[in-house]
Every structure is written in structure tokens, then in C-alpha cells.
Design a protein around this motif. Structure first.
Motif, PDB file in Angstrom:
ATOM      1  N   GLY A 159       0.340  52.337  -1.242  1.00 26.40           N
ATOM      2  CA  GLY A 159       0.337  52.403  -2.689  1.00 26.40           C
ATOM      3  C   GLY A 159      -1.082  52.392  -3.224  1.00 26.40           C
ATOM      4  O   GLY A 159      -2.045  52.445  -2.472  1.00 26.40           O
ATOM      5  N   GLY A 160      -1.265  52.317  -4.525  1.00 27.01           N
ATOM      6  CA  GLY A 160      -2.607  52.451  -5.114  1.00 27.01           C
ATOM      7  C   GLY A 160      -3.129  51.136  -5.613  1.00 27.01           C
ATOM      8  O   GLY A 160      -2.476  50.134  -5.633  1.00 27.01           O
TER       9      GLY A 160
ATOM     10  N   LYS B  34      -5.564  57.184 -10.464  1.00 28.20           N
ATOM     11  CA  LYS B  34      -5.512  56.086 -11.443  1.00 28.20           C
ATOM     12  C   LYS B  34      -5.643  56.584 -12.884  1.00 28.20           C
ATOM     13  O   LYS B  34      -5.114  55.987 -13.813  1.00 28.20           O
ATOM     14  CB  LYS B  34      -6.598  55.057 -11.116  1.00 28.20           C
ATOM     15  CG  LYS B  34      -6.185  54.220  -9.903  1.00 28.20           C
ATOM     16  CD  LYS B  34      -6.825  52.843  -9.891  1.00 28.20           C
ATOM     17  CE  LYS B  34      -6.254  51.971  -8.795  1.00 28.20           C
ATOM     18  NZ  LYS B  34      -6.927  52.105  -7.508  1.00 28.20           N
ATOM     19  N   LYS B  35      -6.351  57.702 -13.078  1.00 29.00           N
ATOM     20  CA  LYS B  35      -6.543  58.214 -14.445  1.00 29.00           C
ATOM     21  C   LYS B  35      -5.334  59.008 -14.925  1.00 29.00           C
ATOM     22  O   LYS B  35      -4.835  58.802 -16.027  1.00 29.00           O
ATOM     23  CB  LYS B  35      -7.793  59.098 -14.498  1.00 29.00           C
ATOM     24  CG  LYS B  35      -9.061  58.278 -14.672  1.00 29.00           C
ATOM     25  CD  LYS B  35     -10.262  59.167 -14.948  1.00 29.00           C
ATOM     26  CE  LYS B  35     -11.542  58.355 -14.827  1.00 29.00           C
ATOM     27  NZ  LYS B  35     -12.548  59.021 -14.018  1.00 29.00           N
ATOM     28  N   ALA B  38      -1.006  61.082 -11.504  1.00 29.37           N
ATOM     29  CA  ALA B  38      -0.404  62.086 -10.619  1.00 29.37           C
ATOM     30  C   ALA B  38      -0.457  61.615  -9.174  1.00 29.37           C
ATOM     31  O   ALA B  38      -1.408  60.951  -8.774  1.00 29.37           O
ATOM     32  CB  ALA B  38      -1.148  63.408 -10.766  1.00 29.37           C
ATOM     33  N   ARG B  39       0.555  61.946  -8.451  1.00 30.16           N
ATOM     34  CA  ARG B  39       0.601  61.579  -7.038  1.00 30.16           C
ATOM     35  C   ARG B  39      -0.419  62.380  -6.244  1.00 30.16           C
ATOM     36  O   ARG B  39      -0.562  63.577  -6.440  1.00 30.16           O
ATOM     37  CB  ARG B  39       1.983  61.876  -6.473  1.00 30.16           C
ATOM     38  CG  ARG B  39       2.741  60.602  -6.158  1.00 30.16           C
ATOM     39  CD  ARG B  39       4.164  60.913  -5.797  1.00 30.16           C
ATOM     40  NE  ARG B  39       4.959  59.751  -6.179  1.00 30.16           N
ATOM     41  CZ  ARG B  39       5.616  58.985  -5.297  1.00 30.16           C
ATOM     42  NH1 ARG B  39       5.612  59.267  -4.037  1.00 30.16           N
ATOM     43  NH2 ARG B  39       6.288  57.935  -5.708  1.00 30.16           N
ATOM     44  N   ILE B  40      -1.122  61.684  -5.345  1.00 27.55           N
ATOM     45  CA  ILE B  40      -2.033  62.369  -4.448  1.00 27.55           C
ATOM     46  C   ILE B  40      -1.191  62.850  -3.260  1.00 27.55           C
ATOM     47  O   ILE B  40      -0.542  62.032  -2.624  1.00 27.55           O
ATOM     48  CB  ILE B  40      -3.175  61.435  -3.992  1.00 27.55           C
ATOM     49  CG1 ILE B  40      -3.924  60.893  -5.215  1.00 27.55           C
ATOM     50  CG2 ILE B  40      -4.120  62.136  -3.030  1.00 27.55           C
ATOM     51  CD1 ILE B  40      -4.865  59.739  -4.937  1.00 27.55           C
TER      52      ILE B  40
END
Lengths: 160, 104
Positions: A159-160, B34-35, B38-40
Motif C-alpha cells: 500500500g502507499g 499521493k497527489k 491514481a493507482r500506480i
């Protein structure tokens, strides 16, 4: 010019068939001389449950527990993005080694096919999403052997 | 685009360790920008093959769980000095890389 000796042609076709048969027979041996890798197992890598991966990779063979495989991993990792896991097995006739991390969205992390030239050893770093149990499956002869180890992470690697 | 693939061996007793380092993002497909949110898209090495004197001796099928810029280590008792060791890999986007060396 175009007339070819039919005997020669027949011989060529026959010898080719023999070669193909030789390869096919070799594939069934318990310890392959060379690794015959199948296609990337899309379904097994995409599965989200450990049982599904086991079913897809080993078609339901119940793995036997073993102490011959050691899983070398840190007891606790601060960074789940790169957890070093070393797998070593002293089992004979190792054909493949697979690693499952149950806490990850897709448990199957990797599967290695090894020929008789290689030792039962695979080490690299993995992303570990949450504290989990690492499961190593070793195919030795016709039997599947399983070993487990606890992997603890304080910050997950997915995840991020 | 070609990515760095480094191969080396290390002798430990009577075994030879094969070490390969690949510069690769190993993107899971779960991360988001994060901006924009959108999914990477997933981008990871799927398959890696080790060849000893031209003969495939180990084939790894990897998933997204392998870390970025992986260092992969295998071990062999039959590799000798003078043998040719080759590694090649390909990822899910069709990129590939390879490295070759003679065992010292």
C-alpha cells in the motif's frame, strides 16, 4: 532438383520424433537434469488465500512437516518493505522451493525450480504487509515438505 | 530502457553462491500516486533464469512480494572455476535484462 530421396526424409522425421520422445520421458524423472519451468502460474500468484495457492501449486497434496528446512529471517523488522528471508533445506532431491506469506494480499511470494546442480538455498528480500507466518514448501521427490517461521514487522510493506 | 543487472559469485567452503542484483521498482500495483490518487500500475519481475555453461539450472517465478531492487542469492556445489554463469530475467511489461560472467 526437387526430387528428394524419400528414405532420407523419412529418416529425418523419425529421428526428430525420437528426440521429442526423449525430452518428454526426461520430464517425468523425479530429479530433472535441467529445470523445465512451466509458465508463470498466474492463478497461484493471484490467489488471496493460502489454501488456494497450495491447491493450485500442489493440487491438494498434504505437505509433511520437516525440520530439514530452516527459514532465516529477523525476529522483528522495522521496515516491511525489505525483509530478508533466507531459505535453506537439507532435504534430498529438491525440485522446487516456494515461499508463502499469509499476511500479504497475495500470499505466494516466489517459487524456484532447481536442478541437481543447485543446493536448496534461496535468499532475497520481500515486502511483508503485516506480522505473519512465513511458510516454505519444498518439493522433494514426490513429497511436499512444509516449514514455518514467524515474521514480525512494525511497519507494513504494501500500500502507499 | 535497460536496467542494471549485476552478477557475481562468492565461494563459501565447497559451495559457490550466485548473487544477482537487479535495478527494478517491483511495483505492486497497490500503491497510489499521493497527489492524484491514481493507482500506480504493477511492474515486477516475473521470471529469472540462471544458466550454468548454457544449461538452465534454476528458474524463479516471482510475485509482487519481492522487494524493489532485489538481490537474489542461490547456491551451487557443482559450479567450478572457469564455468560460465548467466542470468536473465523478464518482467510483466516485457522488459528484460541479463548478465554473464566466468566464475573466477
Amino acid at each position: 532438383m526437387h526430387k528428394q530421396d524419400p528414405g532420407r526424409r523419412h529418416f529425418l522425421v523419425r529421428s526428430m520424433t525420437t528426440a521429442i520422445l526423449a525430452v518428454a520421458t526426461g520430464a517425468g524423472l523425479p530429479r530433472p537434469d535441467r529445470v523445465l519451468a512451466s509458465a508463470w502460474p498466474t492463478a497461484a500468484f493471484g490467489a488471496s488465500k493460502e489454501q488456494d495457492v497450495l491447491q493450485l501449486l500442489y493440487s491438494g497434496t498434504t505437505p509433511a512437516k520437516t525440520l530439514a528446512t530452516t527459514i532465516d529471517a529477523p525476529a522483528i523488522s522495522e521496515n516491511g518493505l525489505a525483509v530478508k528471508i533466507g531459505i535453506k533445506t537439507t532435504l534430498p532431491h529438491v525440485q522446487s522451493i516456494s515461499l508463502l506469506l499469509a499476511g500479504n494480499p497475495h500470499p505466494l511470494a516466489m517459487t524456484f525450480s532447481l536442478s541437481k546442480e543447485m543446493d536448496g538455498f534461496v535468499q532475497t528480500r520481500y515486502k511483508v504487509a503485516q506480522p505473519t507466518q512465513a511458510k516454505v514448501l519444498v518439493k522433494s521427490g514426490k513429497q511436499i515438505y512444509v516449514s514455518t517461521a514467524k515474521i514480525d514487522v512494525t511497519k507494513g510493506g504494501c500500500g502507499g | 530502457m535497460s536496467r542494471l543487472t549485476k552478477l557475481k559469485t562468492r565461494k563459501i567452503g565447497d559451495t559457490t553462491r550466485f548473487l544477482v542484483l537487479i535495478n527494478h521498482p517491483m511495483e505492486t500495483g497497490f500503491r497510489r500516486n499521493k497527489k492524484t490518487g491514481a493507482r500506480i500500475p504493477a511492474h515486477f519481475i516475473k521470471e529469472i533464469v540462471f544458466r550454468l555453461n548454457g544449461k538452465p539450472v534454476a528458474t524463479g517465478q516471482l510475485g509482487i512480494a519481492v522487494s524493489a531492487n532485489p538481490i537474489l542469492i542461490l547456491s551451487s556445489k557443482t559450479a567450478h572455476s572457469g564455468d560460465t554463469l548467466e542470468v536473465s530475467w523478464k518482467d510483466n511489461k516485457g522488459e528484460s535484462g541479463s548478465a554473464q560472467m566466468t566464475i573466477a
